[in-house]
Motif scaffolding. Structure first.
Motif, PDB file in Angstrom:
ATOM      1  N   ILE A 165       1.677   3.582  -0.626  1.00  0.00           N
ATOM      2  CA  ILE A 165       2.819   2.533  -1.291  1.00  0.00           C
ATOM      3  C   ILE A 165       3.027   1.514  -0.084  1.00  0.00           C
ATOM      4  O   ILE A 165       3.056   1.547   1.042  1.00  0.00           O
ATOM      5  CB  ILE A 165       4.096   3.290  -1.106  1.00  0.00           C
ATOM      6  N   ALA A 166       3.165   0.237  -0.624  1.00  0.00           N
ATOM      7  CA  ALA A 166       3.797  -0.982  -0.270  1.00  0.00           C
ATOM      8  C   ALA A 166       4.664  -1.953  -0.763  1.00  0.00           C
ATOM      9  O   ALA A 166       4.832  -2.034  -1.918  1.00  0.00           O
ATOM     10  CB  ALA A 166       2.360  -1.602   0.385  1.00  0.00           C
ATOM     11  N   CYS A 167       5.160  -2.864   0.206  1.00  0.00           N
ATOM     12  CA  CYS A 167       5.839  -3.841  -0.337  1.00  0.00           C
ATOM     13  C   CYS A 167       5.385  -5.096   0.173  1.00  0.00           C
ATOM     14  O   CYS A 167       5.423  -5.341   1.347  1.00  0.00           O
ATOM     15  CB  CYS A 167       7.321  -3.779  -0.213  1.00  0.00           C
ATOM     16  N   GLY A 168       5.334  -6.288  -0.565  1.00  0.00           N
ATOM     17  CA  GLY A 168       4.746  -7.532  -0.051  1.00  0.00           C
ATOM     18  C   GLY A 168       5.861  -7.900   1.114  1.00  0.00           C
ATOM     19  O   GLY A 168       6.810  -7.936   1.014  1.00  0.00           O
ATOM     20  N   ALA A 169       5.331  -8.842   1.929  1.00  0.00           N
ATOM     21  CA  ALA A 169       6.143  -9.310   3.043  1.00  0.00           C
ATOM     22  C   ALA A 169       7.132 -10.124   2.730  1.00  0.00           C
ATOM     23  O   ALA A 169       8.242 -10.384   3.467  1.00  0.00           O
ATOM     24  CB  ALA A 169       5.173 -10.077   4.251  1.00  0.00           C
ATOM     25  N   GLU A 170       7.285 -10.917   1.553  1.00  0.00           N
ATOM     26  CA  GLU A 170       8.193 -11.691   0.975  1.00  0.00           C
ATOM     27  C   GLU A 170       9.370 -11.018   0.300  1.00  0.00           C
ATOM     28  O   GLU A 170      10.286 -11.810  -0.117  1.00  0.00           O
ATOM     29  CB  GLU A 170       7.705 -12.959   0.348  1.00  0.00           C
ATOM     30  N   GLY A 218       4.938  -7.287  -4.932  1.00  0.00           N
ATOM     31  CA  GLY A 218       4.898  -8.204  -4.178  1.00  0.00           C
ATOM     32  C   GLY A 218       3.627  -8.639  -3.604  1.00  0.00           C
ATOM     33  O   GLY A 218       3.624  -9.493  -2.656  1.00  0.00           O
ATOM     34  N   ILE A 219       2.853  -7.952  -4.313  1.00  0.00           N
ATOM     35  CA  ILE A 219       1.440  -8.463  -3.679  1.00  0.00           C
ATOM     36  C   ILE A 219       0.714  -9.802  -4.501  1.00  0.00           C
ATOM     37  O   ILE A 219       1.443 -10.185  -5.464  1.00  0.00           O
ATOM     38  CB  ILE A 219       0.300  -7.202  -4.248  1.00  0.00           C
ATOM     39  N   HIS A 220      -0.047 -10.221  -3.447  1.00  0.00           N
ATOM     40  CA  HIS A 220      -0.863 -11.552  -4.166  1.00  0.00           C
ATOM     41  C   HIS A 220      -2.132 -11.499  -4.769  1.00  0.00           C
ATOM     42  O   HIS A 220      -2.604 -10.622  -4.320  1.00  0.00           O
ATOM     43  CB  HIS A 220      -0.873 -12.624  -3.135  1.00  0.00           C
ATOM     44  N   ALA A 221      -2.484 -12.364  -5.672  1.00  0.00           N
ATOM     45  CA  ALA A 221      -3.695 -12.071  -6.332  1.00  0.00           C
ATOM     46  C   ALA A 221      -5.106 -12.122  -5.434  1.00  0.00           C
ATOM     47  O   ALA A 221      -5.809 -11.405  -5.596  1.00  0.00           O
ATOM     48  CB  ALA A 221      -3.820 -13.501  -7.233  1.00  0.00           C
ATOM     49  N   TRP A 222      -4.907 -12.935  -4.197  1.00  0.00           N
ATOM     50  CA  TRP A 222      -6.133 -12.791  -3.443  1.00  0.00           C
ATOM     51  C   TRP A 222      -6.036 -11.495  -2.515  1.00  0.00           C
ATOM     52  O   TRP A 222      -7.117 -11.149  -2.313  1.00  0.00           O
ATOM     53  CB  TRP A 222      -5.765 -13.869  -2.289  1.00  0.00           C
ATOM     54  N   ARG A 251       2.289 -10.206  -9.287  1.00  0.00           N
ATOM     55  CA  ARG A 251       2.986  -9.671  -8.107  1.00  0.00           C
ATOM     56  C   ARG A 251       3.158  -8.059  -7.984  1.00  0.00           C
ATOM     57  O   ARG A 251       3.996  -7.818  -7.261  1.00  0.00           O
ATOM     58  CB  ARG A 251       4.169 -10.369  -7.315  1.00  0.00           C
ATOM     59  N   GLN A 252       2.427  -7.503  -8.828  1.00  0.00           N
ATOM     60  CA  GLN A 252       2.585  -6.034  -8.697  1.00  0.00           C
ATOM     61  C   GLN A 252       1.391  -5.404  -9.233  1.00  0.00           C
ATOM     62  O   GLN A 252       0.599  -5.891  -9.869  1.00  0.00           O
ATOM     63  CB  GLN A 252       3.732  -5.605  -9.883  1.00  0.00           C
ATOM     64  N   VAL A 253       1.338  -4.049  -8.748  1.00  0.00           N
ATOM     65  CA  VAL A 253      -0.098  -3.408  -9.224  1.00  0.00           C
ATOM     66  C   VAL A 253      -0.003  -1.923  -8.939  1.00  0.00           C
ATOM     67  O   VAL A 253       0.796  -1.456  -7.924  1.00  0.00           O
ATOM     68  CB  VAL A 253      -1.372  -3.800  -8.486  1.00  0.00           C
ATOM     69  N   VAL A 254      -0.419  -1.223  -9.929  1.00  0.00           N
ATOM     70  CA  VAL A 254      -0.760   0.535  -9.656  1.00  0.00           C
ATOM     71  C   VAL A 254      -2.053   0.272  -9.959  1.00  0.00           C
ATOM     72  O   VAL A 254      -2.640   0.121 -10.952  1.00  0.00           O
ATOM     73  CB  VAL A 254       0.117   1.068 -10.426  1.00  0.00           C
TER      74      VAL A 254
END
Ligand code: IPD
Length: 269
Positions: A165-170, A218-222, A251-254
């Motif tokens: 589980i994670a949340c993007g830095a921004e 909050g994830i990015h494509a790269w 900006r989201q993924v499962v």
């Protein structure tokens, strides 16, 4: 040569070359760090690796486009995918891990054609594990002199699942609190969960069946482009958290196997 094999070979070669730079810097006493935000770091190594990778690709494929982390952070390009061949690059995924010498860092390189990922490479230079996939030709791990075909896990209960589980830095504190609250039932039921600090490797862990499910807002494509092909070529699914149609730039993924995705959907609020 088979379709996109040349592109895959180039991506593998560049991931190994960038990995060499990362490994050397990782073993030096300190890294020069700049802060995009307190939890969003960039090092000289990120920039050096991105330049190396982009320059080599531009030389071989001058017409191709890029969605690359540092390029975009500096406002030189936008995080969007068109139909043109586009390389999605995270030169050093897991920068905070790198700065802390936590050995979960990766180079992530993917090529999208007509918005579809056709090759993906994720390399952990500290553990010397090279994950790669080519569309319709499976996903593989090359390490310790062996090559193994990857398969996602067949775990079909949350109680037996290791979940990332994670949340993007921004993502701000309040948005991440809301997101984590939505995952209460998943967290309560799963065997346990991890926050590994490299989305590319999280995807590789799912592709190789070591982790059962990974979810991030909050994830990015790269961060996830190469990993998304690893997972689908290993028999898994990559989807949006909220059930809307999946887009690498949303900006989201499962990601997990099909059965777990159905259970996840029942449990997420
Ligand atoms: C970060 C890592 C982290 C993920 C963040 C990403 P970076 O990438 O992949 O695991 O949670 O969303 O931004 O900044 O280390 O390249």
């Amino acid at each position: 040569m088979t379709e996109y094999e040349e592109h895959l070979q180039l991506a593998k070669k560049l991931a190994l070359a960038a990995g060499e730079i990362i490994r050397k810097a990782y073993h030096k006493p300190s890294a020069h760090v700049s802060f995009k935000a307190p939890t969003d770091l960039v090092t000289e190594t990120d920039q050096q690796c991105e330049t190396l990778i982009m320059d080599a690709i531009k030389e071989r494929f001058p017409q191709h486009k890029f969605v690359a982390e540092e390029d975009i952070s500096q406002g030189k390009a936008k995080e969007e995918l068109g139909d043109d061949p586009t390389w999605l690059i995270d030169p050093l995924d897991g920068t905070i891990n790198f700065v802390h010498r936590f050995p979960f860092v990766a180079v992530s390189i993917a090529l999208a054609v007509k918005k579809e990922i056709v090759i993906g490479v994720v390399y952990n230079p500290i553990l010397e594990e090279l994950y790669y996939a080519r569309k319709n030709h499976g996903a593989y791990l090359q390490a310790r002199g062996e090559e193994k075909k990857l398969n996602v896990s067949t775990t079909n209960t949350l109680k037996n699942s290791l979940v990332g589980i994670a949340c993007g830095a921004e993502i701000g504190r309040s948005e991440s609190d809301v997101f984590l609250k939505r995952l209460d039932a998943v967290v309560a039921q799963c065997r346990t969960w991890r926050r590994n600090g490299s989305a590319a490797l999280d995807m590789a862990m799912v592709a190789s069946g070591k982790m059962d499910l990974y979810v991030e807002k909050g994830i990015h494509a790269w961060d996830i482009a190469a990993g998304s092909l690893l997972v689908t070529e290993a028999g898994g699914v990559v989807d949006s958290i909220d059930g809307s149609s999946f887009d690498l730039c949303h900006r989201q993924v499962v990601t997990c196997n099909q059965e777990l995705l159905a259970l996840f959907r029942l449990d997420i609020k």
